[in-house]
Design a protein around this motif. Structure first.
Motif, short mmCIF file in Angstrom:
data_model
loop_
_atom_site.label_atom_id
_atom_site.label_comp_id
_atom_site.label_asym_id
_atom_site.label_seq_id
_atom_site.Cartn_x
_atom_site.Cartn_y
_atom_site.Cartn_z
N ARG A 154 17.64 10.71 -1.24
CA ARG A 154 17.76 10.20 -2.61
C ARG A 154 18.16 8.73 -2.68
N HIS A 155 18.52 8.17 -1.56
CA HIS A 155 18.95 6.76 -1.49
C HIS A 155 20.16 6.54 -2.40
N GLU A 156 21.15 7.41 -2.26
CA GLU A 156 22.33 7.35 -3.10
C GLU A 156 23.59 7.43 -2.25
N ARG A 157 24.66 6.83 -2.75
CA ARG A 157 25.95 6.92 -2.09
C ARG A 157 26.47 8.36 -2.12
N ALA A 205 0.82 -1.21 0.00
CA ALA A 205 0.00 0.00 0.00
C ALA A 205 0.85 1.26 0.00
N VAL A 206 2.17 1.09 0.04
CA VAL A 206 3.09 2.23 0.04
C VAL A 206 4.04 2.09 -1.15
N PRO A 207 4.60 3.20 -1.62
CA PRO A 207 5.51 3.12 -2.77
C PRO A 207 6.83 2.45 -2.40
N LEU A 208 7.56 2.04 -3.42
CA LEU A 208 8.86 1.39 -3.21
C LEU A 208 9.80 2.26 -2.40
N ALA A 209 9.77 3.58 -2.63
CA ALA A 209 10.66 4.47 -1.89
C ALA A 209 10.43 4.37 -0.39
N ALA A 210 9.19 4.19 0.03
CA ALA A 210 8.88 4.06 1.46
C ALA A 210 9.41 2.74 2.01
N LEU A 211 9.32 1.68 1.21
CA LEU A 211 9.84 0.38 1.64
C LEU A 211 11.36 0.42 1.76
N ARG A 212 12.00 1.13 0.86
CA ARG A 212 13.46 1.15 0.83
C ARG A 212 14.07 1.88 2.02
N ARG A 213 13.29 2.72 2.68
CA ARG A 213 13.83 3.42 3.85
C ARG A 213 14.15 2.49 5.00
N ALA A 214 13.64 1.26 4.94
CA ALA A 214 13.96 0.27 5.98
C ALA A 214 15.27 -0.46 5.70
N GLU A 215 15.79 -0.32 4.48
CA GLU A 215 17.04 -1.01 4.11
C GLU A 215 18.24 -0.46 4.87
N ASP A 216 19.17 -1.35 5.17
CA ASP A 216 20.52 -0.91 5.58
C ASP A 216 21.32 -0.74 4.29
N ALA A 217 20.97 0.28 3.54
CA ALA A 217 21.50 0.45 2.20
C ALA A 217 23.02 0.57 2.20
N PHE A 218 23.65 -0.16 1.29
CA PHE A 218 25.08 -0.10 1.00
C PHE A 218 25.96 -0.65 2.13
N VAL A 219 25.35 -1.23 3.16
CA VAL A 219 26.16 -1.84 4.22
C VAL A 219 26.98 -3.00 3.65
N ASP A 220 26.43 -3.73 2.69
CA ASP A 220 27.19 -4.81 2.08
C ASP A 220 28.41 -4.26 1.33
N ASP A 221 28.31 -3.04 0.81
CA ASP A 221 29.49 -2.39 0.19
C ASP A 221 30.52 -2.01 1.25
N LEU A 222 30.06 -1.45 2.35
CA LEU A 222 30.98 -0.99 3.39
C LEU A 222 31.85 -2.13 3.93
N PHE A 223 31.27 -3.32 4.03
CA PHE A 223 31.97 -4.46 4.62
C PHE A 223 32.48 -5.44 3.57
#
Length: 299
Positions: free
Chosen positions: A262-265, A45-63
């Motif tokens: 923006r969900h960007e590095r 019921a929410v857009p993808l952008a709202a779902l993505r805010r729960a991600e630990d974005a780019f943590v796999d890159d950091l480690f």
């Protein structure tokens, strides 16, 4: 070690092994997944952008340097808003589901009350994820396709490490929104860069936590312990210091390396990735020096 089963090759997992494991450390990222099944998006019921805010974005890159440092690395490919691998398997809100439930659920937890069970009810914004009730068979399907493969692989990595070195340290890698890191108190501007969680002293040897905190603080980072994140299911399940199995959760302020809107590095992600690589080198060295005497004493 040869008696342990082979690691599963599963589409829900990103498992990167070193050519040879040289230190008793396993690194895991349960919340950096970003593959959203189309049927899940159809239910949302929410857009993808709202779902993505729960991600630990780019943590796999950091480690990502972990395998080159002799450490196995495991990341979930599925997103946290679909299945949260840092929850108990049946930590769920029964009111979410339509149809017979598979077993008594563990629904009396603060996480479930907040809508953040193994299948989350709400997005990071607090909005309901689903348009209506979810079919109850969804529970077992997501356990079989996501949660169980992740923990089967993680358990095997930890046990293989223990078999080789006589002990194991699991570094459970996460990120936190900058809004959650503004804690006030003794740190400049009230902002915290890193939160180390050891389940309030229950999941990891204090020497390892102290070493991690001191190393990070020496690099100018503002570090708290267990506030506001002490660790979830992973630290509680895998952290058994009396059995030479340690688990340390690390939460990183997202503002250090990404644009949260923006969900960007950010350009700083390269520098911060190098810092995390140095942290892994340090914690690997410290874990080896701590666990090796335990191994020798047992022989």
């Amino acid at each position: 070690m040869d008696d342990l089963p082979a690691l599963p090759d599963h589409e829900a997992l990103d498992c990167r092994l070193p050519e040879r494991q040289t230190v008793p450390v396993v690194v895991a990222s349960p919340h950096s997944g970003s593959f959203y099944p189309p049927e899940f998006l159809d239910q949302a019921a929410v857009p993808l952008a709202a779902l993505r805010r729960a991600e630990d974005a780019f943590v796999d890159d950091l480690f990502s340097a972990a395998p080159a440092l002799g450490m196995p690395f495991l990341a979930a490919r599925f997103p946290r808003s679909y299945v949260d691998a840092n929850r108990e398997p049946y930590e769920l809100d029964p009111g979410m589901f339509e149809g017979p439930l598979p077993r008594p659920l563990n629904h009396r937890t603060t996480r479930v009350a907040a809508g953040l069970g193994m299948i989350p009810r709400v997005a990071a914004s607090g909005e309901a994820i689903y348009r209506g009730r979810v079919p109850s068979e969804t529970i077992e399907r997501r356990l079989e396709t996501c949660w169980r493969p992740y923990h089967t692989a993680l358990s095997l990595l930890v046990e293989r490490t223990y078999s080789t070195f006589g002990g194991a340290l699991l570094v459970d890698a996460h990120s936190m929104p900058s809004s959650a890191s503004n804690l006030g108190g003794r740190d400049r501007d009230g902002r915290v860069d890193i939160v180390l969680g050891d389940n309030h002293g229950e999941s990891c040897a204090p020497e390892l936590v102290t070493c991690a905190e001191a190393w990070l603080r020496a690099r100018g980072l503002r570090v708290h312990r267990n506030q506001p994140y002490a660790g979830g299911f992973t630290t509680q399940c895998y952290g058994r210091p009396s059995l030479a199995r340690h688990a340390l959760q690390i939460e990183i302020n997202r503002a250090l390396y990404m644009d949260e809107t923006r969900h960007e590095r950010l350009p700083t992600i390269g520098v911060f990735t190098k810092l995390i690589t140095g942290f892994l080198e340090e914690i690997g060295s410290q874990a080896a020096s701590l666990l090796l005497p335990q191994q020798l004493a047992a022989e």
